[in-house]
Design a protein around this motif. Structure first.
Motif, PDB file in Angstrom:
ATOM      1  N   TYR A  20       0.818  -1.210   0.000  1.00  0.00           N
ATOM      2  CA  TYR A  20       0.000   0.000   0.000  1.00  0.00           C
ATOM      3  C   TYR A  20       0.847   1.252   0.000  1.00  0.00           C
ATOM      4  CZ  TYR A  20      -3.468   3.499   1.171  1.00  0.00           C
ATOM      5  OH  TYR A  20      -4.265   4.612   1.139  1.00  0.00           O
ATOM      6  N   GLU A  35       2.020   1.927  -3.386  1.00  0.00           N
ATOM      7  CA  GLU A  35       0.929   2.281  -4.299  1.00  0.00           C
ATOM      8  C   GLU A  35       0.247   3.600  -3.955  1.00  0.00           C
ATOM      9  OE1 GLU A  35       0.333   0.878  -6.953  1.00  0.00           O
ATOM     10  OE2 GLU A  35       0.628  -1.283  -6.886  1.00  0.00           O
ATOM     11  N   ALA A  68      -8.327  -4.321  -2.631  1.00  0.00           N
ATOM     12  CA  ALA A  68      -8.592  -4.116  -4.057  1.00  0.00           C
ATOM     13  C   ALA A  68     -10.069  -3.888  -4.342  1.00  0.00           C
ATOM     14  CB  ALA A  68      -8.092  -5.324  -4.854  1.00  0.00           C
ATOM     15  N   ASN A  86      -3.686  -1.495 -13.498  1.00  0.00           N
ATOM     16  CA  ASN A  86      -4.539  -1.449 -12.322  1.00  0.00           C
ATOM     17  C   ASN A  86      -3.711  -1.747 -11.077  1.00  0.00           C
ATOM     18  OD1 ASN A  86      -6.506  -1.736 -10.324  1.00  0.00           O
ATOM     19  ND2 ASN A  86      -7.970  -2.726 -11.697  1.00  0.00           N
ATOM     20  N   GLN A 114      -4.629  -2.295  -8.184  1.00  0.00           N
ATOM     21  CA  GLN A 114      -5.280  -3.259  -7.306  1.00  0.00           C
ATOM     22  C   GLN A 114      -4.825  -4.693  -7.563  1.00  0.00           C
ATOM     23  OE1 GLN A 114      -9.091  -1.872  -8.589  1.00  0.00           O
ATOM     24  NE2 GLN A 114      -9.523  -0.862  -6.638  1.00  0.00           N
ATOM     25  N   CYS A 141      -2.538  -6.079  -4.878  1.00  0.00           N
ATOM     26  CA  CYS A 141      -3.140  -6.561  -3.631  1.00  0.00           C
ATOM     27  C   CYS A 141      -3.591  -8.014  -3.764  1.00  0.00           C
ATOM     28  CB  CYS A 141      -4.315  -5.670  -3.246  1.00  0.00           C
ATOM     29  SG  CYS A 141      -3.868  -3.942  -2.937  1.00  0.00           S
TER      30      CYS A 141
END
Length: 434
Positions: free
Chosen positions: A44, A47, A108, A177, A179, A182
């Motif tokens: 995280y 990101e 996500a 993406n 996500q 994750c």
């Protein structure tokens, strides 16, 4: 008859070989979970830029879920340290780490910062027992003569986990993406904890448990048995370990976070190149833990003395960097890597080996959990302290940056030098008391 006797003599050696192999497997299984947890923790943070873009939020708003993670992580670590002797660590690992892998995948699926904050707080709770629990399991099943090997293996988990976090995040962004990272990290974490669960089951059946962290009872004058209090050596050493954990994060965390900023702002390096340096920095300093292991591999070496060897050497780096950080990019990078390597060596001495040197009075898992709680406090302080520094002291930010390092190192050197004298004073006072 002779042949039968030969077989009987060889059987124990086969059993010992199996035990050694299972000990190694246990260490590597603990390592796998630890490395995967470091990766999931870092995902995280790496990101954050993509989160702010995707949800059109500020850096402060996007960073709030991470702050909540550290708050719940700190509280849960303290509770874990208190109750570790009363729980089944094997089941605790399976339940909490499996849950954390699921929560990471849920990141996500979140649709708002409120949802994300709740999920990150839950991940903080479920991460509480990973490192401390691994240390507890190692001291429970791994003989003391193998502790050096265990530390050498476990020390690679942190840099590899960070490296994988950057690698997976870059791949996810490349696929369009953030996500996806994750999902990948959650799946890897789940696979490692299942592996550890299987290995612990075999260890329970085939390895002898080593009972540590239990103080002997004494007989009082009234004939009743009572538990002894902690010794001055434990109390002072325990305090130094917690402060060392906090100091380590203050000295190490800013390097990985702000090193790219230094090369961009002072040398005009393209951001893409500076990110690559951040990606490989954890691997470049991998020698630090191995140096720490080499110095502390014999348990009779006091961890405070070993720590000061690394701190004294590390002190030279920020002192020189005060004068060269904007002059020579090669020298700046070299001194930064050397500094980070030595600090990692200090952490191995003052962290892992230190807990094992005093675990006859409290189990290593509890000591480690309390120390990690101290480190978590630093993790919460660093972003605010250094963020304020670069926002409001731009002209002198890097000078203050290195002065903070120097101040923290000097403090730890003096603490390590004074602590043994304090232990002796307290022990003499304890003996003198009736």
């Amino acid at each position: 008859m002779a042949r039968r006797e030969t077989v009987q003599r060889e059987a124990p050696s086969v059993t010992e070989k199996k035990k050694r192999r299972l000990v190694n497997l246990l260490v590597w299984a603990c390592w796998a979970v630890y490395a995967a947890s470091m990766m999931s923790k870092k995902i995280y943070a790496v990101e954050l830029v993509e989160v702010t873009k995707a949800w059109n939020t500020s850096n402060t708003q996007a960073g709030f879920p991470l702050t909540c993670y550290y708050i719940t992580y700190c509280i849960a670590q303290i509770l874990f340290a208190i109750y570790i002797k009363k729980i089944n660590v094997k089941k605790f690992f399976l339940v909490t780490v499996s849950a954390s892998s699921v929560f990471l995948m849920l990141v996500a699926l979140t649709q708002s910062l409120t949802q994300l904050t709740i999920v990150m707080a839950l991940i903080g709770i479920t991460h509480c027992g990973i490192w401390a629990g691994a240390m507890y399991l190692i001291t429970m099943f791994v003989p003391e003569e193998r502790h050096g090997y265990a530390v050498g293996v476990m020390s690679t988990g942190f840099p590899l986990g960070n490296f994988l976090a950057y690698l997976i995040s870059a791949g996810a962004v490349g696929l369009g993406n953030w996500q996806y990272a994750c999902w990948a990290a959650g799946g890897i974490l789940l696979a490692t904890v299942l592996l550890l669960f299987v290995v612990i089951g075999k260890a329970d059946k085939n390895l002898d448990k080593i009972d540590r962290g239990t103080k002997e009872s004494t007989v009082a004058s009234n004939g009743k048995r009572k538990k002894e209090g902690y010794s001055p050596n434990f109390i002072v050493s325990f305090t130094v370990i917690i402060l060392a954990a906090l100091a380590y994060q203050m000295m190490d965390m800013p390097i990985g976070t702000y090193l790219p900023k230094l090369f961009v702002s002072e040398f005009g390096m393209p951001e893409s190149y500076s990110i690559l340096i951040s990606l490989f920095l954890p691997i470049a300093v991998l020698g630090g833990p191995f140096l720490g292991t080499a110095v502390c591999s014999h348990r009779h070496v006091p961890f405070m003395k070993a720590s000061n060897l690394f701190l004294a050497a590390a002190l030279v780096c920020p002192v020189i960097l005060l004068f060269v950080y904007k002059v020579n990019i090669v020298l700046t990078l070299f001194l930064t890597v050397l500094y980070a390597t030595l600090i990692r060596g200090f952490n191995t001495c003052a962290g892992t080996f230190a807990t094992w040197q005093i675990d006859s009075e409290m189990n290593a898992g509890s000591i480690t959990a309390f120390a990690n709680a101290g480190a978590t406090v630093a993790c919460a302080i660093v972003p605010m302290l250094f963020g304020y520094l670069f926002d409001h002291r731009a002209s002198s930010a890097w000078t203050i940056f290195y002065l903070i390092f120097i101040g923290v190192i000097v403090f730890m050197i003096l603490l390590n030098a004074f602590a043994p004298s304090l232990i002796r004073i307290l022990e003499k006072k304890k003996k003198a008391d009736p």
